[in-house]
Write a protein that holds these residues in place. Structure first.
Motif, PDB file in Angstrom:
ATOM      1  N   ILE A   1       0.831  -1.206   0.000  1.00 10.20           N
ATOM      2  CA  ILE A   1       0.000   0.000   0.000  1.00 10.20           C
ATOM      3  C   ILE A   1       0.859   1.247   0.000  1.00 10.20           C
ATOM      4  O   ILE A   1       0.616   2.198  -0.741  1.00 10.20           O
ATOM      5  N   LEU A   2       1.897   1.267   0.817  1.00  9.25           N
ATOM      6  CA  LEU A   2       2.723   2.457   0.974  1.00  9.25           C
ATOM      7  C   LEU A   2       3.875   2.543  -0.019  1.00  9.25           C
ATOM      8  O   LEU A   2       4.514   3.582  -0.131  1.00  9.25           O
ATOM      9  N   GLY A   3       4.135   1.456  -0.736  1.00  2.42           N
ATOM     10  CA  GLY A   3       5.248   1.461  -1.670  1.00  2.42           C
ATOM     11  C   GLY A   3       6.598   1.490  -0.983  1.00  2.42           C
ATOM     12  O   GLY A   3       7.570   1.978  -1.533  1.00  2.42           O
ATOM     13  N   ILE A   4       6.674   0.966   0.233  1.00  2.00           N
ATOM     14  CA  ILE A   4       7.905   1.000   1.013  1.00  2.00           C
ATOM     15  C   ILE A   4       9.023   0.224   0.318  1.00  2.00           C
ATOM     16  O   ILE A   4      10.168   0.660   0.318  1.00  2.00           O
ATOM     17  N   ASP A   5       8.704  -0.891  -0.305  1.00  2.00           N
ATOM     18  CA  ASP A   5       9.740  -1.671  -0.980  1.00  2.00           C
ATOM     19  C   ASP A   5      10.432  -0.845  -2.048  1.00  2.00           C
ATOM     20  O   ASP A   5      11.636  -0.943  -2.241  1.00  2.00           O
TER      21      ASP A   5
ATOM     22  N   LEU B   1      12.837   1.544  -0.358  1.00  5.43           N
ATOM     23  CA  LEU B   1      14.010   0.844   0.152  1.00  5.43           C
ATOM     24  C   LEU B   1      14.851   0.229  -0.957  1.00  5.43           C
ATOM     25  O   LEU B   1      15.915  -0.306  -0.707  1.00  5.43           O
ATOM     26  N   GLY B   2      14.355   0.279  -2.191  1.00  6.61           N
ATOM     27  CA  GLY B   2      15.107  -0.256  -3.316  1.00  6.61           C
ATOM     28  C   GLY B   2      14.931  -1.745  -3.507  1.00  6.61           C
ATOM     29  O   GLY B   2      15.669  -2.371  -4.256  1.00  6.61           O
ATOM     30  N   ASN B   3      13.947  -2.353  -2.854  1.00  2.22           N
ATOM     31  CA  ASN B   3      13.763  -3.796  -2.959  1.00  2.22           C
ATOM     32  C   ASN B   3      12.805  -4.211  -4.064  1.00  2.22           C
ATOM     33  O   ASN B   3      12.831  -5.337  -4.511  1.00  2.22           O
ATOM     34  N   LEU B   4      11.962  -3.322  -4.507  1.00  2.00           N
ATOM     35  CA  LEU B   4      10.888  -3.694  -5.421  1.00  2.00           C
ATOM     36  C   LEU B   4      11.402  -4.084  -6.791  1.00  2.00           C
ATOM     37  O   LEU B   4      11.042  -5.119  -7.317  1.00  2.00           O
ATOM     38  N   THR B   5      12.251  -3.289  -7.385  1.00  2.00           N
ATOM     39  CA  THR B   5      12.674  -3.555  -8.748  1.00  2.00           C
ATOM     40  C   THR B   5      13.649  -4.720  -8.838  1.00  2.00           C
ATOM     41  O   THR B   5      13.796  -5.303  -9.888  1.00  2.00           O
ATOM     42  N   ALA B   6      14.314  -5.073  -7.762  1.00  2.00           N
ATOM     43  CA  ALA B   6      15.306  -6.134  -7.803  1.00  2.00           C
ATOM     44  C   ALA B   6      14.692  -7.492  -8.116  1.00  2.00           C
ATOM     45  O   ALA B   6      15.287  -8.299  -8.805  1.00  2.00           O
TER      46      ALA B   6
ATOM     47  N   ARG C   1      -6.103  -0.399  -5.533  1.00  2.00           N
ATOM     48  CA  ARG C   1      -5.519  -0.850  -4.258  1.00  2.00           C
ATOM     49  C   ARG C   1      -4.283  -0.020  -3.894  1.00  2.00           C
ATOM     50  O   ARG C   1      -4.086   0.335  -2.737  1.00  2.00           O
ATOM     51  N   LEU C   2      -3.457   0.279  -4.874  1.00  2.00           N
ATOM     52  CA  LEU C   2      -2.223   1.023  -4.614  1.00  2.00           C
ATOM     53  C   LEU C   2      -2.486   2.473  -4.228  1.00  2.00           C
ATOM     54  O   LEU C   2      -1.866   2.995  -3.304  1.00  2.00           O
ATOM     55  N   THR C   3      -3.417   3.127  -4.910  1.00  2.00           N
ATOM     56  CA  THR C   3      -3.637   4.561  -4.703  1.00  2.00           C
ATOM     57  C   THR C   3      -4.691   4.878  -3.658  1.00  2.00           C
ATOM     58  O   THR C   3      -4.661   5.948  -3.058  1.00  2.00           O
ATOM     59  N   GLY C   4      -5.648   3.987  -3.481  1.00  2.00           N
ATOM     60  CA  GLY C   4      -6.752   4.271  -2.563  1.00  2.00           C
ATOM     61  C   GLY C   4      -7.904   5.014  -3.226  1.00  2.00           C
ATOM     62  O   GLY C   4      -8.932   5.248  -2.610  1.00  2.00           O
TER      63      GLY C   4
ATOM     64  N   LEU D   1      -7.609  -1.144 -19.637  1.00  5.23           N
ATOM     65  CA  LEU D   1      -6.543  -0.176 -19.422  1.00  5.23           C
ATOM     66  C   LEU D   1      -5.445  -0.831 -18.596  1.00  5.23           C
ATOM     67  O   LEU D   1      -5.720  -1.662 -17.729  1.00  5.23           O
ATOM     68  N   TYR D   2      -4.225  -0.452 -18.877  1.00  2.13           N
ATOM     69  CA  TYR D   2      -3.082  -0.963 -18.136  1.00  2.13           C
ATOM     70  C   TYR D   2      -2.237   0.200 -17.669  1.00  2.13           C
ATOM     71  O   TYR D   2      -2.217   1.262 -18.280  1.00  2.13           O
ATOM     72  N   PHE D   3      -1.518  -0.025 -16.583  1.00  6.57           N
ATOM     73  CA  PHE D   3      -0.725   1.025 -15.957  1.00  6.57           C
ATOM     74  C   PHE D   3       0.654   0.468 -15.628  1.00  6.57           C
ATOM     75  O   PHE D   3       0.778  -0.698 -15.260  1.00  6.57           O
ATOM     76  N   GLN D   4       1.671   1.312 -15.725  1.00  3.95           N
ATOM     77  CA  GLN D   4       3.019   0.943 -15.314  1.00  3.95           C
ATOM     78  C   GLN D   4       3.178   1.347 -13.851  1.00  3.95           C
ATOM     79  O   GLN D   4       2.954   2.502 -13.491  1.00  3.95           O
ATOM     80  N   ARG D   5       3.547   0.394 -13.019  1.00  4.20           N
ATOM     81  CA  ARG D   5       3.663   0.649 -11.575  1.00  4.20           C
ATOM     82  C   ARG D   5       4.566   1.850 -11.284  1.00  4.20           C
ATOM     83  O   ARG D   5       4.229   2.721 -10.496  1.00  4.20           O
ATOM     84  N   GLU D   6       5.724   1.897 -11.924  1.00  7.21           N
ATOM     85  CA  GLU D   6       6.685   2.981 -11.691  1.00  7.21           C
ATOM     86  C   GLU D   6       6.063   4.338 -12.035  1.00  7.21           C
ATOM     87  O   GLU D   6       6.235   5.315 -11.305  1.00  7.21           O
TER      88      GLU D   6
END
Length: 112
Positions: A21-25, A28-33, A49-52, A79-84
């Motif tokens: 939800i918060l995009g913490i990963d 912290l640099g863990n998400l893209t890895a 879910r991501l934006t609320g 429709l599609y969205f890029q997470r970044e």
């Protein structure tokens, strides 16, 4: 001291759900890895879910071209969205606090 894991419940959410939800990963640099390209493509439900924001609001944003999105060239309705792009979009609308605005005004007055 208790050790927290991604499965530790917090107010009816696990740490993993809260991180999503918060995009913490991402912070912290863990998400893209460990994320594959297909995980970077999101559906409208995942953006909700991501934006609320509600689904109707997301559709309105796409209609007004206020949020970055993709639509297949073959004319599909989905429709599609890029997470970044969505995370960058969420962070792009920064509004200064009253204190920050006052400091900016004082600095502008000092220049004149």
């Amino acid at each position: 001291m208790n050790k927290f894991t991604d499965e530790t419940p917090i107010a009816m959410l696990t740490v993993g759900q809260l991180k999503e939800i918060l995009g913490i990963d991402r912070i912290l640099g863990n998400l893209t890895a460990h994320q594959t390209p297909t995980e970077q493509v999101m559906t409208i439900e995942e953006v909700v879910r991501l934006t609320g924001y509600s689904k109707a609001t997301i559709y309105k944003f796409t209609s007004d071209r206020k949020i970055p999105f993709r639509k297949p060239e073959h004319g599909g309705r989905r429709l599609y969205f890029q997470r970044e792009e969505i995370l960058d979009w969420l962070q792009s609308e920064s509004h200064p606090t009253i204190e920050q605005e006052n400091i900016q005004r004082i600095n502008q007055l000092k220049k004149h």
